[in-house]
Design a protein around this motif. Structure first.
Motif, PDB file in Angstrom:
ATOM      1  N   ASP A 190       0.810  -1.224   0.000  1.00 38.54           N
ATOM      2  CA  ASP A 190       0.000   0.000   0.000  1.00 38.54           C
ATOM      3  C   ASP A 190       0.846   1.278   0.000  1.00 38.54           C
ATOM      4  O   ASP A 190       0.353   2.338  -0.370  1.00 38.54           O
TER       5      ASP A 190
ATOM      6  N   TYR B 181       2.887   5.250   8.663  1.00 39.99           N
ATOM      7  CA  TYR B 181       2.355   5.767   9.920  1.00 39.99           C
ATOM      8  C   TYR B 181       3.528   6.173  10.801  1.00 39.99           C
ATOM      9  O   TYR B 181       4.554   5.498  10.835  1.00 39.99           O
TER      10      TYR B 181
ATOM     11  N   ILE C  28      -4.980   0.411  13.684  1.00 47.72           N
ATOM     12  CA  ILE C  28      -4.401   0.185  12.348  1.00 47.72           C
ATOM     13  C   ILE C  28      -4.848  -1.172  11.815  1.00 47.72           C
ATOM     14  O   ILE C  28      -5.221  -1.299  10.646  1.00 47.72           O
TER      15      ILE C  28
ATOM     16  N   GLN D 275      -8.886  -0.869  11.176  1.00 48.81           N
ATOM     17  CA  GLN D 275      -9.304   0.108  10.168  1.00 48.81           C
ATOM     18  C   GLN D 275      -8.572  -0.070   8.842  1.00 48.81           C
ATOM     19  O   GLN D 275      -9.188  -0.036   7.787  1.00 48.81           O
ATOM     20  N   HIS D 276      -7.263  -0.266   8.868  1.00 48.22           N
ATOM     21  CA  HIS D 276      -6.496  -0.341   7.624  1.00 48.22           C
ATOM     22  C   HIS D 276      -6.369  -1.776   7.117  1.00 48.22           C
ATOM     23  O   HIS D 276      -6.741  -2.075   5.986  1.00 48.22           O
TER      24      HIS D 276
ATOM     25  N   ASN E  65      -9.478  -1.739   5.169  1.00 51.55           N
ATOM     26  CA  ASN E  65      -8.933  -1.060   3.981  1.00 51.55           C
ATOM     27  C   ASN E  65      -9.135   0.456   3.974  1.00 51.55           C
ATOM     28  O   ASN E  65      -9.267   1.065   2.921  1.00 51.55           O
ATOM     29  N   GLU E  66      -9.163   1.045   5.163  1.00 48.39           N
ATOM     30  CA  GLU E  66      -9.260   2.505   5.302  1.00 48.39           C
ATOM     31  C   GLU E  66      -8.046   2.993   6.073  1.00 48.39           C
ATOM     32  O   GLU E  66      -7.781   2.516   7.176  1.00 48.39           O
ATOM     33  N   LYS E  67      -7.320   3.965   5.506  1.00 43.88           N
ATOM     34  CA  LYS E  67      -6.159   4.521   6.203  1.00 43.88           C
ATOM     35  C   LYS E  67      -6.600   5.188   7.503  1.00 43.88           C
ATOM     36  O   LYS E  67      -7.685   5.755   7.579  1.00 43.88           O
TER      37      LYS E  67
END
Length: 97
Positions: free
Chosen positions: A57, A61, A72, A75-76, A80-82
């Motif tokens: 990706d 961070y 992290i 959510q990431h 798949n959301e930063k």
């Protein structure tokens, strides 16, 4: 595995002084299928750590604390959301807020 991700957690001197060892341990305690967590040598961003780089990706961070790792992961890495508030602005100045 074509969809595999790698989470690199810097373990060089400055990041370790800032708590990178516990950040790495926190990622390792939350295993995710298809995600490899690895200790990294210096990522070249000393003084902004602990640094975490998510590949492929190319999401950086900075100043990550062990108690923020679950965010992290959820959510990431799963959603798949930063995590915009934790993004390293040097590389993500146009992302999020």
């Amino acid at each position: 595995m074509p969809n595999s991700r790698c989470v690199r957690v810097c373990q060089n001197r400055t990041c370790r002084k800032q708590g990178a060892k516990s950040v790495l341990a926190a990622f390792e305690a939350l295993p995710i299928p298809g995600v490899i967590v690895t200790a990294s040598s210096c990522l070249g961003q000393c003084g902004n750590g602990p640094m975490v780089l998510v590949l492929p990706d190319m999401v950086w961070y900075c100043g990550v604390r062990s108690n923020e790792v679950a965010l992290i992961v959820e959510q990431h890495l799963i959603g798949n959301e930063k995590v915009t508030q934790m993004l390293y602005k040097r590389f993500h100045s146009g992302d999020g807020k």
